[in-house]
Design a protein around this motif. Structure first.
Motif, mmCIF file in Angstrom:
data_model
loop_
_atom_site.group_PDB
_atom_site.id
_atom_site.type_symbol
_atom_site.label_atom_id
_atom_site.label_comp_id
_atom_site.label_asym_id
_atom_site.label_seq_id
_atom_site.Cartn_x
_atom_site.Cartn_y
_atom_site.Cartn_z
ATOM 1 N N ALA A 138 0.848 -1.192 0.000
ATOM 2 C CA ALA A 138 0.000 0.000 0.000
ATOM 3 C C ALA A 138 0.885 1.243 0.000
ATOM 4 N N VAL A 139 0.604 2.146 -0.918
ATOM 5 C CA VAL A 139 1.346 3.398 -1.035
ATOM 6 C C VAL A 139 0.391 4.548 -0.777
ATOM 7 N N LEU A 140 0.783 5.452 0.111
ATOM 8 C CA LEU A 140 -0.060 6.596 0.423
ATOM 9 C C LEU A 140 -0.196 7.478 -0.813
ATOM 10 N N ALA A 169 -1.123 10.509 -1.140
ATOM 11 C CA ALA A 169 -0.631 11.876 -0.964
ATOM 12 C C ALA A 169 0.883 11.954 -0.804
ATOM 13 N N ASP A 170 1.536 10.829 -0.467
ATOM 14 C CA ASP A 170 2.984 10.830 -0.257
ATOM 15 C C ASP A 170 3.509 9.450 -0.626
ATOM 16 N N ALA A 171 4.055 9.328 -1.838
ATOM 17 C CA ALA A 171 4.486 8.023 -2.346
ATOM 18 C C ALA A 171 5.657 7.451 -1.556
ATOM 19 N N SER A 172 6.306 8.260 -0.740
ATOM 20 C CA SER A 172 7.431 7.750 0.048
ATOM 21 C C SER A 172 6.972 6.907 1.233
ATOM 22 N N GLN A 173 5.692 6.992 1.594
ATOM 23 C CA GLN A 173 5.175 6.227 2.712
ATOM 24 C C GLN A 173 4.497 4.965 2.185
ATOM 25 N N THR A 174 5.044 3.819 2.536
ATOM 26 C CA THR A 174 4.503 2.537 2.094
ATOM 27 C C THR A 174 4.140 1.686 3.299
ATOM 28 N N PHE A 175 3.207 0.787 3.115
ATOM 29 C CA PHE A 175 2.708 -0.054 4.194
ATOM 30 C C PHE A 175 2.475 -1.463 3.640
ATOM 31 N N MET A 219 -8.173 8.570 4.251
ATOM 32 C CA MET A 219 -7.021 8.661 3.359
ATOM 33 C C MET A 219 -7.153 7.653 2.218
ATOM 34 N N LEU A 220 -6.469 7.941 1.114
ATOM 35 C CA LEU A 220 -6.478 7.049 -0.043
ATOM 36 C C LEU A 220 -5.139 6.338 -0.157
ATOM 37 N N LEU A 221 -5.219 5.037 -0.437
ATOM 38 C CA LEU A 221 -4.034 4.216 -0.635
ATOM 39 C C LEU A 221 -4.073 3.599 -2.019
#
Length: 505
Positions: free
Chosen positions: A275-277, A279-285, A320-322
């Protein structure tokens, strides 16, 4: 339908599409048709090219074995040579015309294709982590430590102070028994009574230490999260079983995505996702597919897939969108550009360039849609060239609508029409259609294509052997009919059978 209309339909339908066999046999001084009986395949042009047959370029279906004037148009028949026969070697287009049409080619190739896809999911609370904080006694809210919904709380944090006067009596009784020095059994029974009334152990211990009954106690958060529901205010009365707070956990959240049916069938429970945020592609889950909800949207034809996403850092909040990157198995597939496929509704056709440089239509069976490319399951081989652009222009340039819209290149070409009617064997043909009108001398039918005559879908009249024939046929009936050449209308019905309602033609 009036008799004049039937006659007009007969002339257009039978002459243009059936090939005008009886007209082809006439030879008058005006039409210029020769009377030779030799086959067209035995004739050569002045340039030495072998002539297979003659045809009218405006009506390419019928073929003639002699040159002459077209029975359909005011023009001479055109020869078709052995080195450019569309029925045997496809449609040939000169290099100059190909360049003018901007024709591009693509090669059927093997490519590594993955069933992976991306989906957009909205973050929601994981409802399995929700905790309800309730009152076990009647009382009043003296003080609120959390005054607004969606406030973050930690486990053990004070939420509110409750005054419970009903707890004073049992505590005073317990303290009195201890001061009186009664038997231990009675003191123990009084202690168990307080526990049965849900008096917290901490409150009992405090009352023993201070020798004073305690009626105020503090509600604490049983888990970390946010206050999703706040059901009380300061000063209000509470009753047993009343929900004062609902805390939603944030250690894990749900990402709910709408997935098209075609992709949902490839999902399996437990499938890992990244999962990639948005709004901010640097944050992944990291995430995992937990459930495919048994509900299909009638408007979008999608299913909802519920992914569990790790949120230990608390960076994700509901709304939020992922972008969910769903990984699937990779395999080797035969693919061509998606733009190279002509879809007619019932068929998928690709225009193939054969070894001689001619073009031929080929029915293909399609598989996965891979974006710019599409999988071909059947109909093509690796290395074959297909037309990627200009397919319809090739059709227009070559005037071979019957070839492109009728039978694939592997089908046999229609036979050459003999010049003499006597040379044609009596044949019967079968079609299906809808009855438009019923008259004494004939029946008008809107029928589908009849491949044996190279007829497209059209409406025309068919004669009856006698006026009393087919008495049960009515206007609007869907029928299967058999007919032959002959009769006053050009074609005569041999049998007409009514089909069940709802039959597709």
């Amino acid at each position: 339908m009036k008799r004049t209309h039937l006659t007009a339909l007969l002339v257009v339908g039978s002459a243009v599409l059936a090939g005008g066999s009886f007209l082809a046999g006439r030879h008058t001084g005006d039409d210029g048709m020769t009377t030779q009986t030799s086959a067209g395949s035995g004739t050569s042009s002045p340039e030495g090219r072998k002539v297979l047959y003659w045809h009218d370029p405006m009506v390419p279906g019928p073929r003639f074995d002699k040159p002459g004037k077209s029975p359909f148009m005011d023009m001479q028949l055109v020869p078709v040579y052995a080195d450019s026969d569309p029925g045997s070697s496809g449609v040939k287009v000169s290099p100059t015309v190909q360049q003018n049409l901007g024709i591009r080619y693509a090669t059927a190739r093997r490519a590594e294709a993955s069933t992976s896809f991306d989906a957009i999911g909205a973050v929601q609370f994981d409802e399995r982590l929700n905790v309800a904080v309730q009152s076990r006694v009647a009382g009043y809210v003296e003080r609120l430590a959390v005054r607004a919904p969606m406030e973050r709380v930690r486990k053990g944090q004070a939420l509110a102070t409750i005054f419970a006067p009903d707890w004073l009596g049992p505590q005073n009784e317990f303290l009195a028994l201890k001061r009186a020095g009664v038997a231990t059994d009675l003191v123990t029974a009084a202690r168990e009574r307080m526990r049965a009334m849900s008096i917290p152990a901490e409150l009992i211990r405090l009352s023993e230490e201070t020798a004073t009954a305690q009626a105020r106690f503090t509600l604490s958060a049983p888990a970390s999260g946010v206050v999703a529901e706040l059901g009380v205010r300061e000063g209000v009365a509470v009753t047993p079983g009343m929900t004062l707070f609902r805390i939603a956990g944030l250690e894990k959240v749900w990402a709910v995505a709408e997935v098209p049916e075609a992709q949902a069938v490839r999902l399996t429970r437990g499938q890992k996702v990244k999962a990639v945020l948005q709004a901010d592609a640097s944050q992944t889950f990291e995430g995992e597919l937990k459930e495919i909800l048994p509900e299909v949207s009638s408007n979008t034809r999608t299913l909802k897939a519920r992914f569990e996403v790790d949120n230990k850092e608390g960076n994700l909040t509901p709304g939020m969108l992922l972008r969910l990157q769903v990984t699937g198995p990779t395999s080797t597939r035969l693919v061509i550009p998606a733009e190279a496929v002509i879809r007619t509704g019932r068929r998928a056709v690709a225009i193939v360039r054969n070894d001689t440089g001619a073009f031929e239509p080929r029915d293909v069976s399609l598989g996965l849609d891979l974006g710019d490319d599409i999988e071909v399951v059947q109909g093509l081989k690796e290395g074959e060239q297909v037309v990627a652009s200009g397919q319809f222009l090739i059709d227009s340039e070559a005037r071979l609508r019957s070839a492109l819209g009728g039978t694939p290149a592997s089908a046999a070409a229609p036979a050459v029409v003999p010049a003499s009617p006597a040379g044609r064997a009596t044949m019967t043909y079968v079609g299906e259609g809808k009855v438009e009108s019923v008259e004494t001398d004939g029946i008008t039918i809107s029928h589908g294509p009849i491949a044996s005559l190279n007829w497209p879908q059209m409406t025309m009249g068919f004669g009856k052997a006698e006026a009393r024939a087919f008495p049960d046929i009515k206007v609007g009936d869907t029928v299967r009919f058999e007919f032959k050449e002959g009769g006053p209308l050009g074609y005569q019905l041999l049998s007409v059978q009514r089909l069940p309602s709802g039959t597709k033609q």
